[in-house]
Design an enzyme around this catalytic site. Sequence first.
Site, PDB file in Angstrom:
ATOM      1  N   GLY A   1      37.840  44.345  87.769  1.00  0.00           N
ATOM      2  CA  GLY A   1      37.048  43.073  87.933  1.00  0.00           C
ATOM      3  C   GLY A   1      37.930  42.098  87.145  1.00  0.00           C
ATOM      4  O   GLY A   1      37.336  40.772  86.804  1.00  0.00           O
TER       5      GLY A   1
ATOM      6  N   ASN B   1      39.907  43.530  81.227  1.00  0.00           N
ATOM      7  CA  ASN B   1      39.872  44.215  82.291  1.00  0.00           C
ATOM      8  C   ASN B   1      41.375  43.891  83.230  1.00  0.00           C
ATOM      9  O   ASN B   1      41.870  42.956  82.494  1.00  0.00           O
ATOM     10  CB  ASN B   1      38.875  43.363  83.134  1.00  0.00           C
ATOM     11  CG  ASN B   1      37.477  43.350  82.942  1.00  0.00           C
ATOM     12  OD1 ASN B   1      37.172  44.518  82.375  1.00  0.00           O
ATOM     13  ND2 ASN B   1      36.707  42.263  82.951  1.00  0.00           N
TER      14      ASN B   1
ATOM     15  N   HIS C   1      37.333  40.292  76.215  1.00  0.00           N
ATOM     16  CA  HIS C   1      35.818  39.724  76.274  1.00  0.00           C
ATOM     17  C   HIS C   1      35.363  40.169  75.031  1.00  0.00           C
ATOM     18  O   HIS C   1      35.422  41.379  74.790  1.00  0.00           O
ATOM     19  CB  HIS C   1      35.353  40.436  77.338  1.00  0.00           C
ATOM     20  CG  HIS C   1      35.627  39.813  78.751  1.00  0.00           C
ATOM     21  ND1 HIS C   1      34.894  38.918  79.538  1.00  0.00           N
ATOM     22  CD2 HIS C   1      36.702  40.280  79.486  1.00  0.00           C
ATOM     23  CE1 HIS C   1      35.548  38.729  80.633  1.00  0.00           C
ATOM     24  NE2 HIS C   1      36.854  39.528  80.769  1.00  0.00           N
TER      25      HIS C   1
ATOM     26  N   HIS D   1      43.381  38.396  78.530  1.00  0.00           N
ATOM     27  CA  HIS D   1      42.010  37.993  77.765  1.00  0.00           C
ATOM     28  C   HIS D   1      41.412  39.206  77.361  1.00  0.00           C
ATOM     29  O   HIS D   1      41.110  40.077  77.981  1.00  0.00           O
ATOM     30  CB  HIS D   1      41.345  37.025  78.589  1.00  0.00           C
ATOM     31  CG  HIS D   1      40.752  37.215  79.840  1.00  0.00           C
ATOM     32  ND1 HIS D   1      41.594  37.444  80.978  1.00  0.00           N
ATOM     33  CD2 HIS D   1      39.466  37.430  80.434  1.00  0.00           C
ATOM     34  CE1 HIS D   1      40.789  37.748  82.151  1.00  0.00           C
ATOM     35  NE2 HIS D   1      39.590  37.917  81.879  1.00  0.00           N
TER      36      HIS D   1
ATOM     37  N   ASP E   1      32.234  32.287  77.591  1.00  0.00           N
ATOM     38  CA  ASP E   1      32.578  32.661  79.184  1.00  0.00           C
ATOM     39  C   ASP E   1      31.496  31.890  79.796  1.00  0.00           C
ATOM     40  O   ASP E   1      30.391  31.456  79.276  1.00  0.00           O
ATOM     41  CB  ASP E   1      32.298  34.155  79.215  1.00  0.00           C
ATOM     42  CG  ASP E   1      32.549  34.630  80.548  1.00  0.00           C
ATOM     43  OD1 ASP E   1      32.006  34.089  81.621  1.00  0.00           O
ATOM     44  OD2 ASP E   1      33.391  35.374  80.498  1.00  0.00           O
ATOM     45  N   ILE E   2      31.944  31.321  80.962  1.00  0.00           N
ATOM     46  CA  ILE E   2      30.936  30.247  81.746  1.00  0.00           C
ATOM     47  C   ILE E   2      29.832  31.109  82.380  1.00  0.00           C
ATOM     48  O   ILE E   2      28.743  30.576  82.857  1.00  0.00           O
ATOM     49  CB  ILE E   2      31.563  29.193  82.740  1.00  0.00           C
ATOM     50  CG1 ILE E   2      32.273  30.409  83.684  1.00  0.00           C
ATOM     51  CG2 ILE E   2      32.576  28.379  81.901  1.00  0.00           C
ATOM     52  CD1 ILE E   2      33.051  29.535  84.981  1.00  0.00           C
TER      53      ILE E   2
END
Length: 119
Positions: free
Chosen positions: A98, A92, A107, A105, A35-36
């Site tokens: 969010g 999410n 997380h 995807h 994650d960026i």
Amino acid sequence: MAGEPRADCLFCKIVAGEVPADVVRETGTTVAFRDINPQAPTHVLVIPKAHYPDAASLAAAEPTLAADVLREAGEVAAEDKVDDTGYRVVFNTGTGAGQTVFHAHAHVLGGRGLNWPPG
């Protein structure tokens, strides 16, 4: 059409190699990348290569592909060595939860205490 790449989707562009990402794993059906804006020492996104707007639509259309995403989440946790200490897998769904990129995807978060309930 569901499953088809979308030109306006950031994650579809990552899958296509048009946008760079710090890829940590790739299979025939999934891509996992850091994650960026990490929220934990391990914060990796696992995405299906096929485009579905959220986890529910992915699971309804392609349950085997949804299972691939979950299996890869476990592999990411093992590679980052957070599988023994604990990790969280979060999907999410919708802006109220969010979700900012409307491509399913997961997380994978770990490497620090993860209190419950989350934010």
